[in-house]
Write a protein that holds these residues in place. Sequence first.
Motif, PDB file in Angstrom:
ATOM      1  N   ASN A  79      -5.695  36.792  31.850  1.00 31.09           N
ATOM      2  CA  ASN A  79      -4.876  36.763  30.633  1.00 31.09           C
ATOM      3  C   ASN A  79      -4.026  38.019  30.499  1.00 31.09           C
ATOM      4  N   ALA A  80      -4.561  39.164  30.919  1.00 31.03           N
ATOM      5  CA  ALA A  80      -3.770  40.400  30.878  1.00 31.03           C
ATOM      6  C   ALA A  80      -2.543  40.280  31.773  1.00 31.03           C
ATOM      7  N   ASN A  81      -2.729  39.689  32.949  1.00 33.70           N
ATOM      8  CA  ASN A  81      -1.597  39.489  33.852  1.00 33.70           C
ATOM      9  C   ASN A  81      -0.607  38.475  33.274  1.00 33.70           C
ATOM     10  N   GLN A  82      -1.120  37.389  32.710  1.00 34.32           N
ATOM     11  CA  GLN A  82      -0.239  36.415  32.066  1.00 34.32           C
ATOM     12  C   GLN A  82       0.603  37.066  30.974  1.00 34.32           C
ATOM     13  N   LEU A  83      -0.041  37.861  30.144  1.00 33.47           N
ATOM     14  CA  LEU A  83       0.649  38.461  29.002  1.00 33.47           C
ATOM     15  C   LEU A  83       1.755  39.410  29.454  1.00 33.47           C
ATOM     16  N   SER A  84       1.553  40.109  30.557  1.00 29.13           N
ATOM     17  CA  SER A  84       2.620  40.973  31.059  1.00 29.13           C
ATOM     18  C   SER A  84       3.834  40.152  31.478  1.00 29.13           C
ATOM     19  N   GLY A  85       3.609  38.902  31.907  1.00 31.80           N
ATOM     20  CA  GLY A  85       4.708  38.034  32.294  1.00 31.80           C
ATOM     21  C   GLY A  85       5.489  37.478  31.122  1.00 31.80           C
ATOM     22  N   VAL A  86       4.960  37.633  29.910  1.00 35.43           N
ATOM     23  CA  VAL A  86       5.671  37.200  28.707  1.00 35.43           C
ATOM     24  C   VAL A  86       6.838  38.138  28.397  1.00 35.43           C
ATOM     25  N   LEU A  87       6.720  39.413  28.790  1.00 34.14           N
ATOM     26  CA  LEU A  87       7.650  40.451  28.353  1.00 34.14           C
ATOM     27  C   LEU A  87       9.117  40.198  28.721  1.00 34.14           C
ATOM     28  N   PRO A  88       9.440  39.636  29.881  1.00 28.68           N
ATOM     29  CA  PRO A  88      10.866  39.442  30.173  1.00 28.68           C
ATOM     30  C   PRO A  88      11.560  38.388  29.308  1.00 28.68           C
ATOM     31  N   ARG A  89      10.808  37.464  28.708  1.00 32.73           N
ATOM     32  CA  ARG A  89      11.447  36.351  27.976  1.00 32.73           C
ATOM     33  C   ARG A  89      10.579  35.929  26.777  1.00 32.73           C
TER      34      ARG A  89
END
Length: 219
Positions: A131-141
Amino acid sequence: MTLMLAGNVPIFQRPAAVIAHEDQRLGMRAGGFEISDLTSKAREYMDGDAGVGGSTIPQQLVKNIFLWPGRSAIRKGLEAVRATEFSYSMSDQRILELYLNYAQFGPGLYGVCAASWYYFNPPPWFMSEYNANQLSGVLPRPAYIERAVDGGIYLGPDADQLAIEKVDIAARFNPGSIAALGGWEGTVATVGITDSALDHAEERGEDSCSTMPDSVLSD
């Protein structure tokens, strides 16, 4: 709000995931960005590439605090000046802490505390590695990300596909990037983090994110 940057086992996954996905050279660079990267992006912009991105964490931080969304030469110039000021006036650890507190993680959703509770229902120091990795992927969009009905990030067929692609890429490729930087502990050590949230458990006050923020409860 003071953010406890690390957590349990693996103790440094939240900030490490963001470093790996957003700015791997944050703690290894003098200044807020590489001059060569900035001039290259400026040339691409002048050539009509309005989609040029790839801002560093200091650049994103000053944009989130002082500037406005969207792309323009004026905003990028102001962003560069402020990012340089920030990088020479505070530590990389402090810049990362501020970024995680101010970054947008969804429509009207700001800060990793609110994001962790909103999507996954624990405080950030209990978030899973995935989930931590997923959440970092939210940041660009972030404006195009939705919460699934039963919790988690919505990945259904009618979700914004570019946003979901960013989340998927972060979940799949962050572990390799983090391993290359020396693991979770090695990644956060590049910005000077050597302690965990557990080391500060007794310092947590009412605003420490131990309970769901009112902004999330009201959604």
